[in-house]
Enzyme design. Structure first.
Site, PDB file in Angstrom:
ATOM      1  N   GLY A 104      -1.946  -4.208   1.153  1.00  0.00           N
ATOM      2  CA  GLY A 104      -2.090  -5.383   2.004  1.00  0.00           C
ATOM      3  C   GLY A 104      -1.174  -6.527   1.659  1.00  0.00           C
ATOM      4  O   GLY A 104      -1.177  -7.562   2.345  1.00  0.00           O
ATOM      5  N   HIS A 121      -0.397   5.233   6.763  1.00  0.00           N
ATOM      6  CA  HIS A 121      -0.258   5.547   5.349  1.00  0.00           C
ATOM      7  C   HIS A 121      -0.032   7.043   5.118  1.00  0.00           C
ATOM      8  O   HIS A 121      -0.796   7.868   5.621  1.00  0.00           O
ATOM      9  CB  HIS A 121      -1.499   5.071   4.590  1.00  0.00           C
ATOM     10  CG  HIS A 121      -1.663   3.591   4.604  1.00  0.00           C
ATOM     11  ND1 HIS A 121      -2.477   2.940   5.507  1.00  0.00           N
ATOM     12  CD2 HIS A 121      -1.078   2.630   3.847  1.00  0.00           C
ATOM     13  CE1 HIS A 121      -2.407   1.633   5.288  1.00  0.00           C
ATOM     14  NE2 HIS A 121      -1.565   1.424   4.296  1.00  0.00           N
ATOM     15  N   ASP A 172      -5.122   6.717   9.959  1.00  0.00           N
ATOM     16  CA  ASP A 172      -4.686   5.425  10.506  1.00  0.00           C
ATOM     17  C   ASP A 172      -3.274   5.488  11.081  1.00  0.00           C
ATOM     18  O   ASP A 172      -2.812   4.563  11.744  1.00  0.00           O
ATOM     19  CB  ASP A 172      -4.783   4.319   9.460  1.00  0.00           C
ATOM     20  CG  ASP A 172      -3.913   4.566   8.231  1.00  0.00           C
ATOM     21  OD1 ASP A 172      -3.038   5.449   8.267  1.00  0.00           O
ATOM     22  OD2 ASP A 172      -4.108   3.850   7.223  1.00  0.00           O
ATOM     23  N   SER A 231       0.802  -1.220   0.000  1.00  0.00           N
ATOM     24  CA  SER A 231       0.000   0.000   0.000  1.00  0.00           C
ATOM     25  C   SER A 231       0.837   1.274   0.000  1.00  0.00           C
ATOM     26  O   SER A 231       0.401   2.314  -0.489  1.00  0.00           O
ATOM     27  CB  SER A 231      -0.938   0.010   1.213  1.00  0.00           C
ATOM     28  OG  SER A 231      -0.202  -0.088   2.424  1.00  0.00           O
ATOM     29  N   ASN A 282       4.005  -5.360   5.945  1.00  0.00           N
ATOM     30  CA  ASN A 282       2.825  -6.070   6.433  1.00  0.00           C
ATOM     31  C   ASN A 282       3.197  -7.350   7.166  1.00  0.00           C
ATOM     32  O   ASN A 282       2.504  -7.756   8.107  1.00  0.00           O
ATOM     33  CB  ASN A 282       1.873  -6.375   5.271  1.00  0.00           C
ATOM     34  CG  ASN A 282       1.171  -5.127   4.769  1.00  0.00           C
ATOM     35  OD1 ASN A 282       0.648  -4.337   5.549  1.00  0.00           O
ATOM     36  ND2 ASN A 282       1.177  -4.920   3.468  1.00  0.00           N
TER      37      ASN A 282
END
Length: 212
Positions: A73, A186, A183, A35, A102
């Site tokens: 992801g 990002h 979040d 991402s 991740n």
């Protein structure tokens, strides 16, 4: 449709679209990430650092086409599962491998992380392409040992295979509320030029050298 299948359908679609423009470029730079490279959360994907990278390359008139097949992801396991087909279809001259974050955030075993990245490095060389590995970091709440060993993994692979490692490209962005989405993970649109500069400091020499 499960998330894994959705990611693979998306990857196939991206490859199909990009293949239409490959013939016009002398060299191909493949961005293979998650991402952080897929412009996650941005209203305009053209504001992502990878698109800005193509603009930078064009400004310098380097004969390179940037292909971005990054998927939000994605883990190193998912990346490895589609990597060989991606190499076959895109035939890149240089790969920017931006995976692993991740894995760390999910607390995946470091042996798995290292093995997956190692296999991708080996595959890249089998397809006569060069590769640059992104150094990744995770928050300290995963414990000092895991956190330290996680980042060391990228440098160990870089040393073992003589692969350039791009220093943590979220430097100057990570932890800054103004440069991150709600979040806290990002980067925002305003952060994308910073990410580009962090990558370009290491990448430009290789692009220029391989152009000549």
């Amino acid at each position: 449709m499960n998330k894994s299948l959705v990611r693979r359908v998306l990857a196939f679609t991206l490859l199909s679209l990009f293949s239409l423009t490959l013939s016009a470029a002398e060299k191909t730079l493949l961005v293979y990430g998650d991402s952080l490279s897929a412009a996650y959360g941005l209203t305009d994907l053209n504001r992502g650092w990878v698109h800005l990278l193509q603009q930078r390359i064009d400004q310098h008139q380097y004969p390179w086409k940037v292909l971005n097949v990054s998927i939000s992801g994605e883990t190193t396991s998912g990346g490895l599962s589609r990597y060989q087909k991606t190499l076959e279809q895109t035939k890149p001259d240089l790969v920017l491998l931006e995976l692993g974050a991740n894995d760390g955030l999910q607390g995946k075993p470091l042996k798995t992380l290292k093995s997956n990245l190692e296999q991708m490095i080996i595959l890249t060389r089998e397809y006569n392409a060069d590769l640059m590995l992104f150094e990744m970091m995770i928050p300290p709440n995963y414990g000092p040992v895991y956190t330290r060993r996680f980042t060391e993994t990228f440098h160990e692979l870089g040393k073992k295979y003589d692969v350039p490692v791009i220093p943590f490209f979220l430097n100057g962005v990570a932890g800054d509320e103004l440069l991150n989405q709600p979040d806290g993970i990002h980067p925002t649109e305003d952060a994308q030029p910073i990410l580009l500069e962090n990558v370009w400091q290491t990448l430009e020499h290789s692009v220029r050298q391989k152009t000549n």
